[in-house]
Design an enzyme around this catalytic site. Structure first.
Site, PDB file in Angstrom:
ATOM      1  N   CYS A   1       0.886  -1.157   0.000  1.00 57.12           N
ATOM      2  CA  CYS A   1       0.000   0.000   0.000  1.00 57.12           C
ATOM      3  C   CYS A   1       0.920   1.201   0.000  1.00 57.12           C
ATOM      4  CB  CYS A   1      -0.927   0.019   1.212  1.00 57.12           C
ATOM      5  SG  CYS A   1      -2.033   1.458   1.170  1.00 57.12           S
TER       6      CYS A   1
ATOM      7  N   CYS B   1      -0.340   4.265   2.493  1.00 55.34           N
ATOM      8  CA  CYS B   1      -0.329   4.117   3.955  1.00 55.34           C
ATOM      9  C   CYS B   1      -0.024   2.671   4.305  1.00 55.34           C
ATOM     10  CB  CYS B   1      -1.645   4.584   4.555  1.00 55.34           C
ATOM     11  SG  CYS B   1      -3.081   3.739   3.875  1.00 55.34           S
ATOM     12  N   SER B   2      -1.008   1.951   4.800  1.00 58.70           N
ATOM     13  CA  SER B   2      -0.784   0.543   5.117  1.00 58.70           C
ATOM     14  C   SER B   2      -2.085  -0.240   4.997  1.00 58.70           C
ATOM     15  CB  SER B   2      -0.183   0.395   6.515  1.00 58.70           C
ATOM     16  OG  SER B   2      -1.045   0.966   7.475  1.00 58.70           O
ATOM     17  N   CYS B   3      -2.879   0.046   3.964  1.00 64.20           N
ATOM     18  CA  CYS B   3      -4.134  -0.677   3.746  1.00 64.20           C
ATOM     19  C   CYS B   3      -3.831  -2.163   3.596  1.00 64.20           C
ATOM     20  CB  CYS B   3      -4.847  -0.153   2.505  1.00 64.20           C
ATOM     21  SG  CYS B   3      -5.375   1.553   2.670  1.00 64.20           S
TER      22      CYS B   3
END
Length: 196
Positions: A104, A107-109
């Site tokens: 991602c 961000c950190s999906c």
């Protein structure tokens, strides 16, 4: 919820929004924590491993999973529902010709329900930027050498869509049960930074 990912600008923005909602009396910190607890309840890479084991054991399920993962997940007692809306899940299968890896870049999906909380390296700037530019080198650093002739596809998750890798079934596992097969699968295999 405060204190998580404090260095992440998106997380800081979300926390400011949470604080405004609490200050306006629209929600309490306890209610926000309850939503997070509900999302994380039962979240584990074991869930993703169960999905993989079923796909390895049942060709019909594999076909349905790859065509529409959200519709197939209830067959193993799972779903991508949680929070305010259902997240779209796409499962991408590794083949002899193609290896898949997830990132991602914003961000950190991440599909928490299937993979458990994301590893710290998944959220790092170094991983997020490098795996897109030089996936073969990054995978080699994880100990996964992809042959030159095998294509690598990098899948970029978003707030609306999540991905999970369906690793290749190892040879010699034809006699194993689904439970035994699930034990072979790791979180890194579900992300694509390991073969299994």
């Amino acid at each position: 919820m405060s204190g998580t990912h404090t260095g992440n600008p998106v997380a800081a923005r979300v926390r400011r929004l949470e604080e405004r909602l609490v200050a306006d009396g629209r929600v309490t910190d306890g209610e926000l924590d309850a939503v997070l607890a509900a999302v994380l309840d039962g979240a584990s890479p074991l869930n993703g491993a169960r999905v993989v084991a079923r796909a390895w054991s049942d060709a019909g399920f594999r076909e349905r999973l790859l065509a529409d993962a959200n519709a197939a997940l209830p067959e193993v007692g799972l779903s991508m529902a949680g929070g305010l809306q259902e997240q779209r899940l796409m499962v991408v299968a590794n083949t002899p010709e193609r290896h898949n890896v997830l990132v991602c870049t914003l961000c950190s999906c991440y599909p928490v329900a299937l993979l458990g909380p994301s590893p710290s390296w998944y959220k790092s700037e170094a991983y997020r930027s490098r795996v897109v530019r030089e996936p073969r080198a990054v995978l080699a650093e994880f100990g996964l050498d992809i042959p030159d002739g095998q294509e690598i596809t990098v899948w970029d998750s978003s707030a609306e869509s999540r991905y999970m890798v369906l690793p290749r079934r190892p040879p010699g596992t034809e006699e194993l049960t689904e439970d035994q097969l699930a034990q072979l699968v790791t979180r890194e295999g579900l992300i694509g930074t390991a073969a299994l």
